[in-house]
Design a protein around this motif. Structure first.
Motif, PDB file in Angstrom:
ATOM      1  N   ASN A 126       0.802  -1.223   0.000  1.00  0.00           N
ATOM      2  CA  ASN A 126       0.000   0.000   0.000  1.00  0.00           C
ATOM      3  C   ASN A 126       0.834   1.272   0.000  1.00  0.00           C
ATOM      4  N   ASP A 127       2.047   1.195  -0.460  1.00  0.00           N
ATOM      5  CA  ASP A 127       2.890   2.388  -0.537  1.00  0.00           C
ATOM      6  C   ASP A 127       2.216   3.397  -1.471  1.00  0.00           C
ATOM      7  N   LYS A 128       1.716   4.470  -0.898  1.00  0.00           N
ATOM      8  CA  LYS A 128       0.941   5.453  -1.658  1.00  0.00           C
ATOM      9  C   LYS A 128       1.721   6.057  -2.824  1.00  0.00           C
ATOM     10  N   LYS A 129       3.029   6.087  -2.687  1.00  0.00           N
ATOM     11  CA  LYS A 129       3.865   6.686  -3.726  1.00  0.00           C
ATOM     12  C   LYS A 129       3.759   5.912  -5.047  1.00  0.00           C
ATOM     13  N   PHE A 130       3.583   4.586  -4.955  1.00  0.00           N
ATOM     14  CA  PHE A 130       3.584   3.752  -6.161  1.00  0.00           C
ATOM     15  C   PHE A 130       2.272   3.009  -6.413  1.00  0.00           C
ATOM     16  N   SER A 131       1.454   2.832  -5.399  1.00  0.00           N
ATOM     17  CA  SER A 131       0.283   1.960  -5.548  1.00  0.00           C
ATOM     18  C   SER A 131      -0.707   2.458  -6.601  1.00  0.00           C
ATOM     19  N   LYS A 132      -0.916   3.768  -6.713  1.00  0.00           N
ATOM     20  CA  LYS A 132      -1.845   4.282  -7.724  1.00  0.00           C
ATOM     21  C   LYS A 132      -1.333   3.995  -9.133  1.00  0.00           C
ATOM     22  N   ASP A 133      -0.026   4.156  -9.331  1.00  0.00           N
ATOM     23  CA  ASP A 133       0.553   3.883 -10.651  1.00  0.00           C
ATOM     24  C   ASP A 133       0.449   2.397 -10.999  1.00  0.00           C
ATOM     25  N   ILE A 134       0.705   1.555 -10.029  1.00  0.00           N
ATOM     26  CA  ILE A 134       0.623   0.109 -10.279  1.00  0.00           C
ATOM     27  C   ILE A 134      -0.827  -0.297 -10.544  1.00  0.00           C
ATOM     28  N   ASP A 135      -1.752   0.254  -9.767  1.00  0.00           N
ATOM     29  CA  ASP A 135      -3.169  -0.031 -10.017  1.00  0.00           C
ATOM     30  C   ASP A 135      -3.587   0.427 -11.414  1.00  0.00           C
ATOM     31  N   LEU A 136      -3.060   1.558 -11.836  1.00  0.00           N
ATOM     32  CA  LEU A 136      -3.351   2.055 -13.181  1.00  0.00           C
ATOM     33  C   LEU A 136      -2.796   1.096 -14.238  1.00  0.00           C
ATOM     34  N   LEU A 137      -1.581   0.628 -14.044  1.00  0.00           N
ATOM     35  CA  LEU A 137      -0.999  -0.352 -14.973  1.00  0.00           C
ATOM     36  C   LEU A 137      -1.871  -1.606 -15.062  1.00  0.00           C
ATOM     37  N   ILE A 138      -2.290  -2.099 -13.919  1.00  0.00           N
ATOM     38  CA  ILE A 138      -3.112  -3.317 -13.886  1.00  0.00           C
ATOM     39  C   ILE A 138      -4.448  -3.079 -14.583  1.00  0.00           C
ATOM     40  N   SER A 139      -5.092  -1.959 -14.306  1.00  0.00           N
ATOM     41  CA  SER A 139      -6.399  -1.695 -14.926  1.00  0.00           C
ATOM     42  C   SER A 139      -6.273  -1.478 -16.432  1.00  0.00           C
ATOM     43  N   GLN A 140      -5.206  -0.818 -16.848  1.00  0.00           N
ATOM     44  CA  GLN A 140      -5.036  -0.560 -18.275  1.00  0.00           C
ATOM     45  C   GLN A 140      -4.650  -1.821 -19.052  1.00  0.00           C
ATOM     46  N   THR A 141      -3.890  -2.710 -18.431  1.00  0.00           N
ATOM     47  CA  THR A 141      -3.587  -3.971 -19.122  1.00  0.00           C
ATOM     48  C   THR A 141      -4.850  -4.812 -19.259  1.00  0.00           C
ATOM     49  N   ALA A 142      -5.716  -4.763 -18.239  1.00  0.00           N
ATOM     50  CA  ALA A 142      -6.998  -5.473 -18.335  1.00  0.00           C
ATOM     51  C   ALA A 142      -7.853  -4.870 -19.444  1.00  0.00           C
ATOM     52  N   ARG A 143      -7.844  -3.554 -19.529  1.00  0.00           N
ATOM     53  CA  ARG A 143      -8.606  -2.876 -20.583  1.00  0.00           C
ATOM     54  C   ARG A 143      -8.079  -3.254 -21.967  1.00  0.00           C
ATOM     55  N   CYS A 144      -6.765  -3.239 -22.121  1.00  0.00           N
ATOM     56  CA  CYS A 144      -6.164  -3.629 -23.404  1.00  0.00           C
ATOM     57  C   CYS A 144      -6.505  -5.068 -23.755  1.00  0.00           C
ATOM     58  N   SER A 145      -6.490  -5.923 -22.759  1.00  0.00           N
ATOM     59  CA  SER A 145      -6.824  -7.327 -22.986  1.00  0.00           C
ATOM     60  C   SER A 145      -8.249  -7.475 -23.515  1.00  0.00           C
ATOM     61  N   GLU A 146      -9.173  -6.726 -22.948  1.00  0.00           N
ATOM     62  CA  GLU A 146     -10.557  -6.763 -23.417  1.00  0.00           C
ATOM     63  C   GLU A 146     -10.664  -6.250 -24.855  1.00  0.00           C
ATOM     64  N   ILE A 147      -9.939  -5.197 -25.155  1.00  0.00           N
ATOM     65  CA  ILE A 147      -9.957  -4.649 -26.516  1.00  0.00           C
ATOM     66  C   ILE A 147      -9.425  -5.692 -27.503  1.00  0.00           C
ATOM     67  N   LEU A 148      -8.341  -6.366 -27.125  1.00  0.00           N
ATOM     68  CA  LEU A 148      -7.769  -7.387 -28.007  1.00  0.00           C
ATOM     69  C   LEU A 148      -8.732  -8.548 -28.210  1.00  0.00           C
ATOM     70  N   LYS A 149      -9.484  -8.914 -27.180  1.00  0.00           N
ATOM     71  CA  LYS A 149     -10.476  -9.974 -27.324  1.00  0.00           C
ATOM     72  C   LYS A 149     -11.551  -9.569 -28.323  1.00  0.00           C
ATOM     73  N   LYS A 150     -11.985  -8.307 -28.251  1.00  0.00           N
ATOM     74  CA  LYS A 150     -12.996  -7.818 -29.197  1.00  0.00           C
ATOM     75  C   LYS A 150     -12.462  -7.826 -30.621  1.00  0.00           C
ATOM     76  N   ILE A 151     -11.205  -7.423 -30.781  1.00  0.00           N
ATOM     77  CA  ILE A 151     -10.598  -7.414 -32.117  1.00  0.00           C
ATOM     78  C   ILE A 151     -10.508  -8.830 -32.670  1.00  0.00           C
ATOM     79  N   SER A 152     -10.179  -9.773 -31.806  1.00  0.00           N
ATOM     80  CA  SER A 152     -10.028 -11.168 -32.247  1.00  0.00           C
ATOM     81  C   SER A 152     -11.346 -11.770 -32.696  1.00  0.00           C
ATOM     82  N   ASN A 153     -12.428 -11.272 -32.142  1.00  0.00           N
ATOM     83  CA  ASN A 153     -13.740 -11.793 -32.523  1.00  0.00           C
ATOM     84  C   ASN A 153     -14.192 -11.071 -33.755  1.00  0.00           C
TER      85      ASN A 153
END
Length: 84
Positions: free
Chosen positions: A57-84
């Motif tokens: 929960n280090d506030k200095k980095f946790s928001k950035d890491i959460d953003l990375l995780i959410s954006q990779t999930a978003r990209c993954s969903e976009i790629l699934k849509k493209i594949s279909n």
């Protein structure tokens, strides 16, 4: 007159078929790109998740890491849509 109409109809049909082939080609390219991007995206997701575990929960980095995780999930969903 019938010959002119037939020739025009044939030309229109050929144009439609050309566009359909182009769309199929683009679809294949998009699917190939999505497949190629899936591996590095998965690597980024795994690394970000591991960083989250280590940093906690280090506030200095946790928001950035959460953003990375959410954006990779978003990209993954976009790629699934493209594949279909």
């Amino acid at each position: 007159m019938d010959t002119i109409k037939r020739n025009l109809a044939l030309k229109n049909l050929e144009e439609i078929l050309d566009k359909e082939q182009e769309l199929q080609s683009l679809g294949g390219q998009a699917t190939a790109a999505a497949h190629s991007l899936n591996t590095p995206l998965s690597t980024i997701s795994v690394v970000a998740s591991e960083l989250k575990k280590e940093i906690g929960n280090d506030k200095k980095f946790s928001k950035d890491i959460d953003l990375l995780i959410s954006q990779t999930a978003r990209c993954s969903e976009i790629l699934k849509k493209i594949s279909n």
